[in-house]
Scaffold this motif. Structure first.
Motif, PDB file in Angstrom:
ATOM      1  N   ARG A 177       0.852  -1.180   0.000  1.00 46.46           N
ATOM      2  CA  ARG A 177       0.000   0.000   0.000  1.00 46.46           C
ATOM      3  C   ARG A 177       0.891   1.235   0.000  1.00 46.46           C
ATOM      4  N   THR A 178       0.310   2.357  -0.368  1.00 46.16           N
ATOM      5  CA  THR A 178       1.046   3.614  -0.400  1.00 46.16           C
ATOM      6  C   THR A 178       0.644   4.466   0.803  1.00 46.16           C
ATOM      7  N   LYS A 179       1.648   4.990   1.475  1.00 48.32           N
ATOM      8  CA  LYS A 179       1.439   5.928   2.584  1.00 48.32           C
ATOM      9  C   LYS A 179       1.778   7.318   2.069  1.00 48.32           C
ATOM     10  N   THR A 180       0.864   8.261   2.256  1.00 48.33           N
ATOM     11  CA  THR A 180       1.075   9.636   1.818  1.00 48.33           C
ATOM     12  C   THR A 180       0.977  10.562   3.026  1.00 48.33           C
ATOM     13  N   VAL A 181       2.054  11.303   3.276  1.00 45.13           N
ATOM     14  CA  VAL A 181       2.080  12.280   4.360  1.00 45.13           C
ATOM     15  C   VAL A 181       2.106  13.662   3.725  1.00 45.13           C
ATOM     16  N   THR A 182       1.128  14.490   4.081  1.00 48.21           N
ATOM     17  CA  THR A 182       1.012  15.838   3.525  1.00 48.21           C
ATOM     18  C   THR A 182       1.284  16.855   4.624  1.00 48.21           C
ATOM     19  N   TYR A 183       2.167  17.803   4.323  1.00 48.99           N
ATOM     20  CA  TYR A 183       2.483  18.903   5.229  1.00 48.99           C
ATOM     21  C   TYR A 183       1.979  20.186   4.580  1.00 48.99           C
ATOM     22  N   GLU A 184       1.185  20.971   5.312  1.00 45.33           N
ATOM     23  CA  GLU A 184       0.672  22.221   4.757  1.00 45.33           C
ATOM     24  C   GLU A 184       0.711  23.312   5.813  1.00 45.33           C
ATOM     25  N   CYS A 185       1.267  24.462   5.434  1.00 39.46           N
ATOM     26  CA  CYS A 185       1.361  25.607   6.341  1.00 39.46           C
ATOM     27  C   CYS A 185      -0.014  26.237   6.518  1.00 39.46           C
ATOM     28  N   ASN A 186      -0.358  26.539   7.756  1.00 38.51           N
ATOM     29  CA  ASN A 186      -1.658  27.152   8.031  1.00 38.51           C
ATOM     30  C   ASN A 186      -1.625  28.679   7.855  1.00 38.51           C
ATOM     31  N   TYR A 187      -0.473  29.207   7.418  1.00 33.25           N
ATOM     32  CA  TYR A 187      -0.352  30.652   7.226  1.00 33.25           C
ATOM     33  C   TYR A 187      -0.184  31.017   5.749  1.00 33.25           C
ATOM     34  N   CYS A 188       0.776  30.372   5.071  1.00 33.18           N
ATOM     35  CA  CYS A 188       1.080  30.745   3.686  1.00 33.18           C
ATOM     36  C   CYS A 188       0.703  29.668   2.671  1.00 33.18           C
ATOM     37  N   SER A 189       0.145  28.555   3.113  1.00 30.25           N
ATOM     38  CA  SER A 189      -0.281  27.438   2.267  1.00 30.25           C
ATOM     39  C   SER A 189       0.854  26.697   1.583  1.00 30.25           C
ATOM     40  N   TYR A 190       2.087  26.916   2.040  1.00 31.08           N
ATOM     41  CA  TYR A 190       3.213  26.113   1.554  1.00 31.08           C
ATOM     42  C   TYR A 190       2.924  24.651   1.854  1.00 31.08           C
ATOM     43  N   GLY A 191       3.341  23.749   0.983  1.00 26.18           N
ATOM     44  CA  GLY A 191       3.072  22.346   1.240  1.00 26.18           C
ATOM     45  C   GLY A 191       4.128  21.420   0.680  1.00 26.18           C
ATOM     46  N   GLU A 192       4.201  20.252   1.259  1.00 22.30           N
ATOM     47  CA  GLU A 192       5.067  19.169   0.812  1.00 22.30           C
ATOM     48  C   GLU A 192       4.285  17.872   0.903  1.00 22.30           C
ATOM     49  N   ILE A 193       4.631  16.927   0.021  1.00 23.01           N
ATOM     50  CA  ILE A 193       4.011  15.608   0.059  1.00 23.01           C
ATOM     51  C   ILE A 193       5.109  14.567   0.026  1.00 23.01           C
TER      52      ILE A 193
END
Length: 101
Positions: A71-87
């Motif tokens: 299975r694939t595990k996806t971790v998403t990081y998103e800034c609550n101020y500027c909406s910057y994100g990483e996956i």
């Protein structure tokens, strides 16, 4: 100790434990590397387990096979101020027993 004092002590202990847990969660929050003002919100999702087609002799029973699943595990990081994100994605594997006696 009187019953009222015991209940009050238990109540205060529960409040202290809950407060320390919320402080630990706050201390773990990671600052946004883009704006350094927001906090990175983390969410994790998993796909369903699917067969890779790989088999091996069963390791727990004398007859049958084990099937490899992934299975694939996806971790998403998103800034609550500027909406910057990483996956970040990764693949997890496990063996499912299909053996019998």
């Amino acid at each position: 100790m009187k019953k009222g004092t015991r209940i009050a002590s238990l109540f205060l202990a529960m409040i202290m434990v809950m407060a320390s847990m919320s402080l630990l969660a706050f201390a773990r929050a990671e600052r946004c590397p883009q704006c350094n003002q927001g906090t990175l919100l983390v969410s994790t999702t998993y796909s369903t387990w699917v067969s890779t087609g790989e088999q091996r002799p069963c390791t727990t029973h004398p007859y049958g096979t084990d099937l490899q699943l992934m299975r694939t595990k996806t971790v998403t990081y998103e800034c609550n101020y500027c909406s910057y994100g990483e996956i970040e994605t990764s693949t997890q594997y496990m063996w499912e027993c299909h053996g019998y006696e």
